[in-house]
Design an enzyme around this catalytic site. Structure first.
Site, short mmCIF file in Angstrom:
data_model
loop_
_atom_site.label_atom_id
_atom_site.label_comp_id
_atom_site.label_asym_id
_atom_site.label_seq_id
_atom_site.Cartn_x
_atom_site.Cartn_y
_atom_site.Cartn_z
N CYS A 96 -31.06 80.95 1.83
CA CYS A 96 -30.41 80.21 0.74
C CYS A 96 -31.36 79.59 -0.29
O CYS A 96 -31.37 79.97 -1.46
CB CYS A 96 -29.54 79.11 1.33
SG CYS A 96 -28.23 79.70 2.41
N HIS A 152 -28.25 72.94 -2.71
CA HIS A 152 -29.23 73.29 -1.67
C HIS A 152 -30.66 73.42 -2.21
O HIS A 152 -31.43 74.27 -1.76
CB HIS A 152 -28.83 74.59 -0.95
CG HIS A 152 -29.37 74.65 0.46
ND1 HIS A 152 -29.27 75.76 1.26
CD2 HIS A 152 -30.05 73.73 1.18
CE1 HIS A 152 -29.84 75.53 2.42
NE2 HIS A 152 -30.32 74.30 2.40
N HIS A 242 -20.31 81.61 3.59
CA HIS A 242 -21.14 81.00 4.63
C HIS A 242 -20.25 80.40 5.72
O HIS A 242 -19.10 80.04 5.47
CB HIS A 242 -21.99 79.90 3.98
CG HIS A 242 -23.17 79.45 4.79
ND1 HIS A 242 -23.04 78.75 5.97
CD2 HIS A 242 -24.51 79.58 4.57
CE1 HIS A 242 -24.24 78.47 6.44
NE2 HIS A 242 -25.16 78.97 5.61
N LYS A 318 -29.43 88.72 7.34
CA LYS A 318 -29.88 87.48 6.72
C LYS A 318 -31.08 86.91 7.48
O LYS A 318 -31.15 86.97 8.70
CB LYS A 318 -28.75 86.45 6.75
CG LYS A 318 -29.16 85.05 6.27
CD LYS A 318 -28.03 84.05 6.43
CE LYS A 318 -28.50 82.64 6.01
NZ LYS A 318 -27.42 81.65 6.10
#
Length: 573
Positions: A96, A152, A242, A318
């Site tokens: 992220c 974030h 997410h 990921k």
């Protein structure tokens, strides 16, 4: 020589499924604006700087869009992409914070100090304050700038907040993941807090509203209150898809025949997000923005395979530097594109949006030094060759060093134990531990979690620290050529050495107890003053909350996923 074994997944899991034919011009459950049949959009305004809508989704897998053969229904995204330009050689970062920081700054992680992991809620860290951000450059060019969704990029000081980094307005969360309805986020047992903010204030009154709906509605309101005669930039960073896996029941019902529960919920979230994009596009048309607009769609990293996502047929997931972690879904939709309805294989990286969008906005880049991105608009709009020829995926000196790596294996110029990855032309090099490396087919079987073991495994990777692939000829990374082409390995290692000389020290400070939400009225938010340095440790324990202790569902999920990951790694051949 590598030995491949394909184990036990159904042929059905590899088939492409059809999707519903929806009218993307009609408002849906997400819409919050009334249709005025007498209102007509303004004529095209090609002489004005374009309105820019940048849509970023979270953890959406490479396979999880209709035009990549998915079993998930994404009719809006499919149509927008089909009428625009699909970017099929498009790269992002594996997690992220790195993707978001590179989008906002146009710089690689090694040039912002964010090359390791993510910014965690209790860390006194944020996007470096000396960086001039994309929205700040657009403000200089006369744009109204708005952010909706997930930040974030740190918040320990007020100076780190979106409204201090170039956005006129902000509605969204500051941390990495929250509950889609309650907006609670737990960063460990008992360390829970509310995280939804309006500007610099806590938006307590919005609790209970599903975030995908809420964010699409906010975009519509922004467009309704702004004049299409004035340029606008809206950064829509959806929380979807997410974890936690949460979706309104009506979307889950569409996938009732999907046996894997995680995949079913995940699919529902993707389709709900697709419908939100439909409503944003509809609002652009209704209020007269569309004819002079540029819509960019991007994922932030690869899909998390044990949370319902799929990157098939790419390798990895990921958090890895395999293609499944760094090759993203991307497209551009705009009436201003000169060559529409095509697929582009031009090499594009997420850092490229900074100079591309500032140039489109007729902003000034002459006073911005050290950008790693390129203006790729001619490649997108006109089909010209991309100015980009290589991508530094990352160099992370803090990540666990590979057991079998050494300076000797790196020709004496690079320690191959260090996690790093680079692409130069058609070649891609990985060193150190690139992360979980299996190929995982779409999760369409019914036995959970047994269906996750139906994957294709490589048997010789555990004792390696260098991999080389011709990524153009072998996009699925099945044929390691590092032993056959040591000359190419050495050349790419020299490029890593070059980039490493330009890297700044890693910014990854220890967590600070002062960040506990109980010190901030139960919400996540800034806790340090302007005079507090990053090394300030504090020392107080958080006050005992008078409220009943909340169950940390997210913490339990994280614990489960950690155990699952351990099991996956221990079962590797």
């Amino acid at each position: 020589m590598a030995v491949y074994a394909l184990t036990g997944f159904s042929l059905v899991s590899l088939l492409s499924f059809g999707y519903l034919s929806w009218d993307w011009m009609k408002p849906s459950l997400v819409a919050d604006v009334a249709t005025d049949p007498m209102e007509k959009p303004l004529p095209p305004t090609f002489t004005r700087p374009p309105h820019i809508i940048f849509i970023l989704t979270d953890d959406q897998g490479y396979h999880d869009i209709g035009y990549h053969g998915s079993d998930i229904q994404t009719p809006t995204l499919d149509r927008l992409a089909a009428e625009g330009v699909k970017l099929e050689n498009y790269y992002i970062q594996p997690i992220c914070t790195p993707s978001r920081s590179q989008l906002i700054t146009g710089r690689y992680q090694i040039h912002t100090g964010l090359q390791h992991s993510i910014i965690r809620p209790r860390q006194p860290n944020c996007l470096p304050l000396d960086q001039v951000t994309l929205p700040q450059k657009l403000q200089e060019a006369g744009y109204s700038t708005h952010m909706v969704g997930k930040w974030h990029l740190g918040f320990y000081k007020k100076e780190c907040l979106p409204t201090r980094r170039g956005f006129d307005t902000f509605l969204g969360s500051l941390t990495g993941n929250v509950d889609y309805y309650t907006y609670d986020n737990c960063d460990g047992p008992g360390v829970c807090g509310y995280d939804l903010h309006e500007g610099e204030d806590v938006a307590w009154d919005q609790s209970g509203k599903y975030s995908t709906f809420l964010y699409a509605q906010r975009v519509s309101k922004i467009l309704a209150s702004h004049s299409p005669k004035e340029p606008i930039f809206i950064y829509v960073a959806f929380q979807a898809v997410h974890t936690p896996l949460q979706s309104p029941k009506e979307y889950i019902y569409r996938y009732r025949s999907m046996g894997n529960v995680a995949r079913r919920k995940y699919a529902a979230m993707v389709t709900c997000m697709d419908e939100a994009v439909k409503n944003i596009t509809w609002a652009l048309k209704k209020y007269g923005y569309y004819d002079n607009s540029v819509i960019v769609f991007s994922t932030d990293n690869g899909g998390q395979t044990f949370s319902g996502g799929s990157n098939w047929p790419l390798r990895g997931r990921k958090g890895t530097y395999w293609e499944g972690g760094v090759r993203g879904i991307g497209f551009v939709h705009s009436p201003l594109i000169k060559r529409k309805r095509r697929t582009s294989w031009a090499l594009v990286h997420i850092t490229d949006w900074y100079p591309t969008l500032v140039s489109l906005a007729r902003g000034n880049l002459s006073n911005v030094q050290g950008l790693d991105g390129y203006n790729v608009w001619p490649a997108i709009s006109e089909g010209k060759e991309s100015p980009r020829t290589e991508i530094l995926h990352n160099i992370d000196p803090l990540y666990n060093h590979a057991k079998y790596g050494s300076l000797e294996d790196g020709f004496g110029i690079w320690n191959t134990a260090v996690q790093a990855s680079i692409r130069v032309g058609e070649w891609k090099l990985l060193t150190g531990d690139p992360g979980y490396s299996d190929w995982i087919p779409p999760q369409t079987l019914t036995n959970f979690p047994g269906s996750w073991w139906n994957l294709e495994r490589l048997t010789d990777g555990l004792r390696k620290s260098v991999w080389l692939f011709n990524i153009t000829a072998d996009p699925y990374e099945r044929y390691d050529l590092s032993e056959q082409r040591p000359d190419v390995v050495r050349t790419l290692l020299m490029r890593l050495v070059h980039y490493n000389r330009t890297a700044i020290p890693v910014r990854y400070p220890a967590e600070n107890p002062r960040a506990h939400p109980d010190f901030n009225g139960g919400a996540w938010g800034p806790w340090a003053s302007e005079d507090d340095g990053e090394e300030w440790e504090g020392g107080r324990e958080p006050p005992k909350s008078r409220n009943k202790k909340k169950k940390c569902k997210i913490c339990k999920l994280r614990s489960f996923f950690r155990k699952l990951n351990t099991r996956l790694m221990s079962n590797r051949i």
